[in-house]
Design a protein around this motif. Structure first.
Motif, PDB file in Angstrom:
ATOM      1  N   ASP A   1      66.198  51.302  29.475  1.00 44.13           N
ATOM      2  CA  ASP A   1      65.750  49.986  29.035  1.00 44.13           C
ATOM      3  C   ASP A   1      65.169  49.254  30.245  1.00 44.13           C
ATOM      4  O   ASP A   1      65.845  49.077  31.259  1.00 44.13           O
ATOM      5  CB  ASP A   1      66.932  49.209  28.448  1.00 44.13           C
ATOM      6  CG  ASP A   1      66.528  47.866  27.872  1.00 44.13           C
ATOM      7  OD1 ASP A   1      65.360  47.458  28.056  1.00 44.13           O
ATOM      8  OD2 ASP A   1      67.380  47.221  27.246  1.00 44.13           O
ATOM      9  N   ARG A   2      63.929  48.811  30.144  1.00 46.57           N
ATOM     10  CA  ARG A   2      63.293  48.128  31.274  1.00 46.57           C
ATOM     11  C   ARG A   2      64.071  46.874  31.672  1.00 46.57           C
ATOM     12  O   ARG A   2      64.021  46.448  32.824  1.00 46.57           O
ATOM     13  CB  ARG A   2      61.849  47.761  30.925  1.00 46.57           C
ATOM     14  CG  ARG A   2      61.036  47.302  32.133  1.00 46.57           C
ATOM     15  CD  ARG A   2      59.553  47.291  31.822  1.00 46.57           C
ATOM     16  NE  ARG A   2      58.786  46.959  33.015  1.00 46.57           N
ATOM     17  CZ  ARG A   2      58.441  45.721  33.368  1.00 46.57           C
ATOM     18  NH1 ARG A   2      58.803  44.712  32.607  1.00 46.57           N
ATOM     19  NH2 ARG A   2      57.741  45.499  34.464  1.00 46.57           N
ATOM     20  N   GLN A   3      64.807  46.285  30.745  1.00 40.91           N
ATOM     21  CA  GLN A   3      65.606  45.108  31.065  1.00 40.91           C
ATOM     22  C   GLN A   3      66.692  45.434  32.093  1.00 40.91           C
ATOM     23  O   GLN A   3      67.124  44.562  32.843  1.00 40.91           O
ATOM     24  CB  GLN A   3      66.242  44.535  29.795  1.00 40.91           C
ATOM     25  CG  GLN A   3      65.226  43.918  28.843  1.00 40.91           C
ATOM     26  CD  GLN A   3      64.413  42.819  29.493  1.00 40.91           C
ATOM     27  OE1 GLN A   3      64.954  41.907  30.106  1.00 40.91           O
ATOM     28  NE2 GLN A   3      63.099  42.895  29.363  1.00 40.91           N
ATOM     29  N   ASP A   4      67.120  46.699  32.128  1.00 39.10           N
ATOM     30  CA  ASP A   4      68.105  47.100  33.133  1.00 39.10           C
ATOM     31  C   ASP A   4      67.518  46.981  34.534  1.00 39.10           C
ATOM     32  O   ASP A   4      68.223  46.673  35.494  1.00 39.10           O
ATOM     33  CB  ASP A   4      68.570  48.544  32.891  1.00 39.10           C
ATOM     34  CG  ASP A   4      69.472  48.660  31.683  1.00 39.10           C
ATOM     35  OD1 ASP A   4      70.067  47.644  31.299  1.00 39.10           O
ATOM     36  OD2 ASP A   4      69.568  49.756  31.118  1.00 39.10           O
TER      37      ASP A   4
ATOM     38  N   VAL B   1      68.781  49.967  19.186  1.00 47.41           N
ATOM     39  CA  VAL B   1      69.378  50.907  20.147  1.00 47.41           C
ATOM     40  C   VAL B   1      70.706  51.454  19.647  1.00 47.41           C
ATOM     41  O   VAL B   1      70.935  52.669  19.641  1.00 47.41           O
ATOM     42  CB  VAL B   1      69.557  50.237  21.525  1.00 47.41           C
ATOM     43  CG1 VAL B   1      70.453  51.088  22.419  1.00 47.41           C
ATOM     44  CG2 VAL B   1      68.212  50.033  22.192  1.00 47.41           C
TER      45      VAL B   1
ATOM     46  N   ILE C   1      70.261  55.734  27.842  1.00 37.37           N
ATOM     47  CA  ILE C   1      69.385  54.659  27.377  1.00 37.37           C
ATOM     48  C   ILE C   1      68.576  54.145  28.554  1.00 37.37           C
ATOM     49  O   ILE C   1      69.141  53.724  29.564  1.00 37.37           O
ATOM     50  CB  ILE C   1      70.203  53.521  26.745  1.00 37.37           C
ATOM     51  CG1 ILE C   1      70.993  54.048  25.537  1.00 37.37           C
ATOM     52  CG2 ILE C   1      69.292  52.363  26.321  1.00 37.37           C
ATOM     53  CD1 ILE C   1      72.001  53.071  24.992  1.00 37.37           C
TER      54      ILE C   1
ATOM     55  N   ASN D   1      64.469  47.363  20.896  1.00 43.33           N
ATOM     56  CA  ASN D   1      65.744  47.043  21.535  1.00 43.33           C
ATOM     57  C   ASN D   1      66.842  46.811  20.512  1.00 43.33           C
ATOM     58  O   ASN D   1      67.982  47.246  20.689  1.00 43.33           O
ATOM     59  CB  ASN D   1      65.581  45.815  22.432  1.00 43.33           C
ATOM     60  CG  ASN D   1      66.814  45.548  23.264  1.00 43.33           C
ATOM     61  OD1 ASN D   1      67.779  44.977  22.788  1.00 43.33           O
ATOM     62  ND2 ASN D   1      66.781  45.984  24.515  1.00 43.33           N
TER      63      ASN D   1
ATOM     64  N   GLN E   1      61.736  56.597  21.298  1.00 44.44           N
ATOM     65  CA  GLN E   1      61.302  55.290  21.805  1.00 44.44           C
ATOM     66  C   GLN E   1      61.341  54.309  20.637  1.00 44.44           C
ATOM     67  O   GLN E   1      60.640  54.486  19.637  1.00 44.44           O
ATOM     68  CB  GLN E   1      59.894  55.380  22.392  1.00 44.44           C
ATOM     69  CG  GLN E   1      59.456  54.112  23.129  1.00 44.44           C
ATOM     70  CD  GLN E   1      58.133  54.297  23.845  1.00 44.44           C
ATOM     71  OE1 GLN E   1      57.569  55.393  23.842  1.00 44.44           O
ATOM     72  NE2 GLN E   1      57.621  53.243  24.456  1.00 44.44           N
TER      73      GLN E   1
ATOM     74  N   VAL F   1      62.632  50.645  24.054  1.00 38.06           N
ATOM     75  CA  VAL F   1      63.705  51.316  24.785  1.00 38.06           C
ATOM     76  C   VAL F   1      63.643  52.805  24.469  1.00 38.06           C
ATOM     77  O   VAL F   1      63.336  53.195  23.345  1.00 38.06           O
ATOM     78  CB  VAL F   1      65.081  50.750  24.365  1.00 38.06           C
ATOM     79  CG1 VAL F   1      66.208  51.472  25.071  1.00 38.06           C
ATOM     80  CG2 VAL F   1      65.144  49.255  24.651  1.00 38.06           C
TER      81      VAL F   1
END
Length: 316
Positions: A34-37, A15, A32, A12, A9, A62
């Motif tokens: 990633d909450r942004q995904d 990565v 990976i 970002n 963890q 991430v």
């Protein structure tokens, strides 16, 4: 077969560097999370290939997961991984929260579980991306199917940069073009070009994993099997004259590619670029114009931009 899952963890911005460390340590690839995904899943009225659950994503940083055979001497490898990650701070990369965990998994648990997230996706007016294991019949006469096995290489049609590239191709092609696909990744753009009627398509990537992934995906699409895919550093040493050069790569890589794309294009040829975050749009447009390109169209989806630029006809 049992495998060891090493999960890191991190921040970002780290990565890519952490992923590289894990691969160099012996992992065949990384996943990976990633909450942004989840937050940035495209929603343009065409449906979604992802079926994501917000609860699956950490709210902090991430999570990068790598898998190692249980036969490896993992304690020694873990020490090296931890030390190399810590050294990233010396070059200015944030690595927090920097949490490393280890778990034992069976191959059947991780090798196919991710497939449940992928479904057929209508990406453009004509193009539909279909996972290789899904049964799917065209819904209308002009629909072109791209069979894809999402794997280690980037480009499944879900990310805005790939979608923008596919829209740019569809808007630019009339058929029988010679196309150079730079940074091919999964090969989706090359396959799409053949689906849209391209003549000759040459796909390049510096990463051997991407080259193999593109080749495997090409084999899933009978109409695309004459695509020539090979390892190459951008367009260095390529002497083919093309009608279209397409590059879905980072803005920082597009800039040095511009002069080579200019040389590779025929008069009136098109340079289709994507992978450009909105804050870099001005820089890319400036370099394109300095080279002599004329900007034909700018496409945008959320924070991502694609540019269709044309090399003018030669003056008589």
């Amino acid at each position: 077969m049992k495998w060891i899952e090493v999960s890191v963890q991190t921040a970002n911005e780290a990565v890519e560097a952490v992923s590289n460390i894990l691969i160099e340590a012996g992992s065949q690839g990384v996943s990976i999370e990633d909450r942004q995904d989840f937050l940035q899943v495209p929603d343009d009225g065409l449906g979604q290939v992802w079926a994501l659950d917000e609860a699956d994503f950490s709210t902090e940083g991430v999570i990068i997961k790598a898998y190692f055979p249980e036969t490896l001497f993992l304690p020694e490898i873990l020490i090296d991984i931890k030390e190399r990650i810590l050294k990233l701070t010396t070059v200015g990369l944030a690595i927090e929260p920097n949490i490393l965990t280890v778990a034992e998994v069976t191959e059947t648990n991780w090798a196919t579980a991710w497939k449940k997230y992928y479904h057929p996706l209508k990406v453009t007016r004509f193009l539909t991306v279909v996972p290789s294991w899904e049964d799917y019949e065209p819904k209308y006469e002009d629909e072109r199917i791209i069979r894809l096995d999402p794997g280690l290489a980037f480009g499944t049609g879900t990310h805005p940069t790939t979608r923008l590239s596919l829209h740019s191709l569809e808007a630019s092609m009339i058929g029988e073009e010679t196309i150079l696909d730079v940074g091919t990744g999964s090969g989706v753009l090359s396959i799409a070009a053949k689906a849209l009627g391209a003549g000759k398509v040459y796909a390049y990537d510096l990463d051997d994993v991407a080259v193999q992934s593109a080749y495997d995906n090409i084999q899933l699409n009978e109409y695309a099997q004459d695509i020539q895919v090979s390892a190459n550093d951008l367009l260095k040493g390529v002497e083919i004259k093309a009608d279209i050069v397409v590059a879905n790569i980072l803005a920082e890589i597009i800039v040095p590619l511009i002069p080579d794309a200019w040389e590779a294009l025929k008069p009136n040829g098109l340079f289709l670029t994507s992978g450009i975050i909105e804050s870099k749009k001005g820089t890319i447009l400036s370099h394109l114009r300095e080279q002599g390109f004329e900007i034909s169209q700018i496409l945008q989806m959320k924070d991502w931009v694609a540019v269709i630029a044309q090399k003018p006809a030669e003056e008589e």
